[in-house]
Design an enzyme around this catalytic site. Sequence first.
Site, PDB file in Angstrom:
ATOM      1  N   HIS A  51       0.832  -1.218   0.000  1.00  0.00           N
ATOM      2  CA  HIS A  51       0.000   0.000   0.000  1.00  0.00           C
ATOM      3  C   HIS A  51       0.858   1.257   0.000  1.00  0.00           C
ATOM      4  CE1 HIS A  51       0.093   1.263   4.381  1.00  0.00           C
ATOM      5  NE2 HIS A  51       0.303  -0.009   4.603  1.00  0.00           N
TER       6      HIS A  51
ATOM      7  N   ASP B   1       5.687   2.552   7.166  1.00  0.00           N
ATOM      8  CA  ASP B   1       4.339   2.039   6.858  1.00  0.00           C
ATOM      9  C   ASP B   1       3.621   2.971   5.903  1.00  0.00           C
ATOM     10  OD1 ASP B   1       1.888   0.789   6.856  1.00  0.00           O
ATOM     11  OD2 ASP B   1       1.341   1.415   8.889  1.00  0.00           O
TER      12      ASP B   1
ATOM     13  N   GLU C 178      -5.363   1.498   2.101  1.00  0.00           N
ATOM     14  CA  GLU C 178      -5.181   0.311   2.951  1.00  0.00           C
ATOM     15  C   GLU C 178      -5.503   0.659   4.386  1.00  0.00           C
ATOM     16  OE1 GLU C 178      -2.853  -2.505   5.604  1.00  0.00           O
ATOM     17  OE2 GLU C 178      -2.825  -0.330   5.502  1.00  0.00           O
ATOM     18  N   GLU C 179      -5.057   1.841   4.782  1.00  0.00           N
ATOM     19  CA  GLU C 179      -5.199   2.240   6.185  1.00  0.00           C
ATOM     20  C   GLU C 179      -6.655   2.524   6.569  1.00  0.00           C
ATOM     21  OE1 GLU C 179      -2.923   1.784   8.160  1.00  0.00           O
ATOM     22  OE2 GLU C 179      -0.953   2.146   7.263  1.00  0.00           O
TER      23      GLU C 179
ATOM     24  N   ASP D 179       4.561  -4.886   3.124  1.00  0.00           N
ATOM     25  CA  ASP D 179       4.004  -3.820   3.943  1.00  0.00           C
ATOM     26  C   ASP D 179       4.849  -3.738   5.213  1.00  0.00           C
ATOM     27  OD1 ASP D 179       2.419  -2.049   5.317  1.00  0.00           O
ATOM     28  OD2 ASP D 179       0.618  -3.293   5.329  1.00  0.00           O
TER      29      ASP D 179
ATOM     30  N   HIS E  38       2.274   4.115  12.957  1.00  0.00           N
ATOM     31  CA  HIS E  38       1.089   4.981  12.851  1.00  0.00           C
ATOM     32  C   HIS E  38       1.236   6.284  13.622  1.00  0.00           C
ATOM     33  CE1 HIS E  38      -1.987   1.820  11.256  1.00  0.00           C
ATOM     34  NE2 HIS E  38      -0.909   1.945  10.507  1.00  0.00           N
TER      35      HIS E  38
HETATM   36  N1  DPN Z   1      -0.690  -2.667   7.399  1.00  0.00           N
HETATM   37  C1  DPN Z   1      -0.459  -2.420   8.785  1.00  0.00           C
HETATM   38  C2  DPN Z   1      -1.750  -2.514   9.533  1.00  0.00           C
HETATM   39  O1  DPN Z   1      -2.781  -2.711   8.914  1.00  0.00           O
HETATM   40  O2  DPN Z   1      -1.771  -2.364  10.741  1.00  0.00           O
HETATM   41  C3  DPN Z   1       0.643  -3.213   9.425  1.00  0.00           C
HETATM   42  C4  DPN Z   1       0.846  -4.630   9.013  1.00  0.00           C
HETATM   43  C5  DPN Z   1       1.626  -4.923   7.919  1.00  0.00           C
HETATM   44  C6  DPN Z   1       0.320  -5.658   9.740  1.00  0.00           C
HETATM   45  C7  DPN Z   1       1.855  -6.246   7.547  1.00  0.00           C
HETATM   46  C8  DPN Z   1       0.542  -6.957   9.386  1.00  0.00           C
HETATM   47  C9  DPN Z   1       1.311  -7.251   8.274  1.00  0.00           C
HETATM   48 ZN    ZN Z   2      -0.481   0.914   8.760  1.00  0.00          ZN
END
Ligand code: DPN
Ligand code: ZN
Length: 431
Positions: free
Chosen positions: A115, A127, A161-162, A190, A282
């Site tokens: 993402h 991230d 994605e977030e 990710d 985050h």
């Molecule tokens: N994408 C982030 C999240 O949704 O919190 C972090 C994440 C990345 C979590 C990859 C798990 C695997």
């Molecule tokens: Zn994230």
Amino acid sequence: MRKFLVPLATLALAAVAVPQASAAPPGVLAAPDIPVANVQAHLNQFQTIANNNGGNRAHGRTGYRASIDYVQGRLNAAGYTTTLQAFTSGGATGWNLIAEWPRGDANNVIMAGGHLDGVTSGPGINDNGSGSAALLEIALTVASQNYTPAKRIRFGWWGAEERGLVGSTFYVNNLPSAERAKIDAYVNFDMIGSPNAGYFVYSASGQPSGSLALQRVLEAPFATMGVPTELTSVGGRSDHAAFARAGIPVGGLFTGAEVAKTSAQAQKWGGTAGQAFDRCYHSSCDTTSNINVTALNRNADAIASAIWTLSAAAPTPAGPRFENTADVAIPDQSTVESPIAVTGVSGNAPDTLQVGVDITHTYIGDLVVDVLAPDGSVYNVHNRTGGSADNLSTTVTVNASSEVANGTWRLRVRDAGPQDTGSITAWSMQF
Ligand code: DPN
Ligand code: ZN
């Protein structure tokens, strides 16, 4: 059985079972080294974009559109045909960016993605600037090397994605089923530069045609580098989820988020025990200072290796695939079964029957997992190894050539130790 009650036999085994691979295993292709400085240069661009756009690159904000424009501009300049796919979420337009390298068999697609959006509270450099930047640099390397793979390589940078995996879900849901069927595998990246990094591999739902199991493809480059990995289950926490739901084999790499590193992990990987893999997860401090350059470098090279290996594999005509996705609980110290009825396959099963197993459990050292052929013959696929690891998500090759294919096959799971429980999430057989 819990960590502290390790049977002697397991200890003796553990003492000899230290994998120290020094060369790529057969079937794993050498890929070009990805210069980490180039990946960092893309991260600097993302940081500048955030600085110039209110401190973030979040869905619905100008920093997201600027991130898309940067990545798309670099890809177009390198000769890619790129596509923007617009969608709406929370009243704002978002975009997925798709780039396909126009060589290789278009009916066998290897897809790699991550993402591109961040949260509103910071610039989102680990991230997920990290996965986005590595994918961009690898796409540029595919072009600069004039790579001619056997399979088609398609890259995806996902929006929103977030906000709940919105972009990747939109992409998969809008793919006609004939197009979905052409995707042999999806690999997801990710958070691959976490400052207090771990080296996690995840994988689920089977094996791409003509290739090694995804898990193996993702682990192999780390074995070559002498870096231990842990198989983990990230469940539905990133953009692989929609692909997995569509029955596409998925895998990915991850260096950890808000969870604290254990002392055992600090011992094998370095870093600080008791501290989160990413303390700036985050938050506003997820800047270019929030990157472990060694982890970023290793992961970028590992991604390139995986993409080269997967795309070089000659597609084999896949036989029929059967699966059972019904959840079956595994109560403590019990034996349960999940059936699959195979029909319409003439003759015997192959000597390379691919059995995919997805079990959620709190201690896989308790589990004995067997495949039972229709006539009751037993093929063991897991026998209490893995110590205190949880969740068993793997694909194993079973020589089932002496078994008639048609009939009811069963996955039998015995929980052979006290305390822990779980469930069979899914299992599959690829003939
Ligand atoms: N994408 C982030 C999240 O949704 O919190 C972090 C994440 C990345 C979590 C990859 C798990 C695997
Ligand atoms: Zn994230």
